[in-house]
Design a protein around this motif. Structure first.
Motif, PDB file in Angstrom:
ATOM      1  N   GLY A 226       7.692  43.417  35.374  1.00 24.63           N
ATOM      2  CA  GLY A 226       7.596  43.670  36.802  1.00 24.63           C
ATOM      3  C   GLY A 226       6.889  42.590  37.592  1.00 24.63           C
ATOM      4  N   ALA A 227       6.544  41.467  36.952  1.00 26.90           N
ATOM      5  CA  ALA A 227       5.822  40.396  37.663  1.00 26.90           C
ATOM      6  C   ALA A 227       6.671  39.787  38.767  1.00 26.90           C
ATOM      7  CB  ALA A 227       5.388  39.319  36.678  1.00 26.90           C
ATOM      8  N   PHE A 228       7.985  39.794  38.603  1.00 30.08           N
ATOM      9  CA  PHE A 228       8.892  39.284  39.634  1.00 30.08           C
ATOM     10  C   PHE A 228      10.252  39.927  39.410  1.00 30.08           C
ATOM     11  CE2 PHE A 228       8.416  36.218  36.160  1.00 30.08           C
ATOM     12  CZ  PHE A 228       9.711  36.194  35.637  1.00 30.08           C
ATOM     13  N   THR A 229      11.128  39.764  40.352  1.00 27.17           N
ATOM     14  CA  THR A 229      12.469  40.354  40.239  1.00 27.17           C
ATOM     15  C   THR A 229      13.172  39.826  38.991  1.00 27.17           C
ATOM     16  OG1 THR A 229      12.618  40.476  42.641  1.00 27.17           O
ATOM     17  CG2 THR A 229      14.678  40.670  41.408  1.00 27.17           C
ATOM     18  N   GLY A 276       1.623  37.630  36.565  1.00 22.72           N
ATOM     19  CA  GLY A 276       1.533  39.056  36.832  1.00 22.72           C
ATOM     20  C   GLY A 276       0.473  39.762  36.004  1.00 22.72           C
ATOM     21  N   GLY A 277      -0.186  39.030  35.113  1.00 22.91           N
ATOM     22  CA  GLY A 277      -1.209  39.618  34.259  1.00 22.91           C
ATOM     23  C   GLY A 277      -2.608  39.413  34.821  1.00 22.91           C
TER      24      GLY A 277
END
Length: 453
Positions: A226-229, A276-277
């Motif tokens: 889910g960090a980016f599309t 995203g972490g």
């Protein structure tokens, strides 16, 4: 207890004239003579006895007045055992037959009526050459001209590089390899990994120039779900995948400045954060990098961070171009020829003299990659047993001659000796023969110029 008698060299005589057959059988002392009178029995003898030398009469039944059966026999013998020295004898259209026989792979040709003494000299020389070639192959299989990581080289310039890498392999430091494209940077990086204490870990390679800037960060550091599309699952980056092993960053000069900052933090603290972490992840990965670009100039103009450079370049190794590796072009050409002739099931067996001269004269701007591509093309395009300069699509290049006569002589001596050593695969006797000098003279020259076989 008596010593077991030494096995005699095997000579196969293919002749349908029984009288001449008997005459030839008893003419050769010192050989184990095997006789065949037609193609079928000749091929059976080659399979069973594997003779080093064959004398072949082209006029065999069922075409004793022609040459078709003889040429068919020649083709089958060389297909079964390509190193066989086949001496063709014929009285049928001798000149045309000689040309065709040599083109088809015969070692020599002799016109009937046969002079036993003259043919005996040809046979003796064939056995001598076969023995030398067998010894060369044995030495090649033992040493195979390979150095670190399977790199094929005999050039002192390249052997110095491989020794340097072997020395630093055991020290857990970052290494930067500098050299033009096609010089073998990834091969050396893999060799460094294989000789280090990290050999049981993964060797992971990534070409930084081949990946778009928007994806390079994810490739190196990984990302969370889910960090980016499109990030439908958590993915480890190359740095994590190489944990406990080695990460090879090829074309490090193409890493954009924002990503250089993140890479510097990893090298300083040995932790990463995935895209995203929020959780730092400790990773024990050794970095080896390479570039063909002028990294010092990039540091000077600000396109490459100086602090990152010093972290990556704890040890800098400069790799010479192929043109600077004396004798290696010829050595590598022979290796690639054998490789592609085997994989393509080609009848090509070697390099013609004009091809060797063209290879030695060419500057190789594309280095080993260019040489490999040209050899692959030549194996496909060659019409005969030997690759020619035309097959390689090479024009002989001219070199500027130094004006200092002594320096010019020494440079020519060094270059010629290294090329001869490469062609003879390090065999001193064969090198001396190629150069037309005695072995003691060659040893003196090697010592004088600090060269090694």
């Amino acid at each position: 207890m008596t010593d077991k008698p030494k096995a005699l060299p095997k000579l196969l005589i293919i002749e349908d004239d029984l009288g001449l057959q008997r005459q030839l059988r008893w003419a050769y002392e010192g050989y184990e003579v095997i006789v065949a009178s037609d193609r079928a029995s000749a091929i059976d003898a080659v399979r069973a006895e594997e003779p080093a030398v064959v004398t072949l009469d082209l006029g065999l039944p069922p075409d004793p007045d022609g040459v078709t059966e003889g040429f068919a026999t020649l083709t089958e013998i060389l297909a079964l055992k390509p190193d066989t020295k086949v001496i063709v004898a014929s009285g049928h259209g001798a000149r045309d037959s000689a040309r065709q026989a040599i083109a088809d792979g015969a070692w020599d040709f002799y016109q009937k009526p046969i002079d036993i003494d003259a043919l005996g000299l040809i046979v003796a020389r064939a056995f001598h050459v076969h023995a030398l070639e067998t010894e060369n192959r044995r030495l090649a299989e033992r040493a195979s001209g390979t150095a670190l990581g399977g790199m094929i080289t005999a050039a002192p310039e390249m052997l110095k590089v491989t020794r340097t890498i072997e020395r630093v392999a055991g020290a857990d430091v970052s290494v930067m390899l500098l050299g033009a494209s096609g010089t073998g940077k990834e091969l050396l990086a893999r060799g460094l990994h294989d000789t280090s204490r990290r050999a049981r870990g993964n060797f992971v390679a990534i070409n930084c120039a081949a990946i778009p800037e928007t994806l390079l960060e994810s490739e190196l550091f990984g990302h969370e779900k889910g960090a980016f599309t499109g990030a439908i699952k958590t993915t480890e980056g190359k740095i994590e995948q190489a944990g406990g092993g080695t990460l090879f960053l090829d074309e490090i000069g193409d890493v954009p400045l924002p990503l250089q900052v993140k890479l510097l933090r990893f090298l300083q603290e040995r932790v990463i954060e995935r895209i995203g972490g929020r959780k730092p992840i400790a990773v024990d990965t050794r970095i080896v990098c390479a570039t063909h670009r002028d990294i010092d100039a990039m540091v000077a103009d600000g396109s490459f961070r100086e602090d990152l450079y010093y972290r990556l370049a704890e040890i800098v190794v400069r790799i010479p171009s192929l043109a600077e590796r004396s004798g290696d072009a010829s050595l590598l050409a022979s290796h690639f020829l054998k490789k592609y002739a085997k994989s393509m099931q080609s009848a090509v067996t070697g390099l013609a003299p004009d091809a060797r001269a063209a290879i030695d004269a060419w500057g190789w701007p594309g280095n080993v990659r260019e040489l490999e591509n040209r050899m692959k093309r030549a194996v496909i395009m060659a019409e005969g047993k030997l690759v020619t300069a035309a097959d390689l699509d090479l024009a002989e290049g001219a070199e500027e001659v130094p004006l200092n006569l002594r320096a010019a002589r020494e440079g020519a001596d060094r270059k010629t000796i290294r090329q001869a050593l490469a062609r003879a695969e390090g065999n001193i006797s064969n090198t001396a023969k190629l150069l037309g000098i005695s072995r003691p003279t060659l040893y003196d020259l090697l010592k004088s110029y600090d060269l090694h076989a």
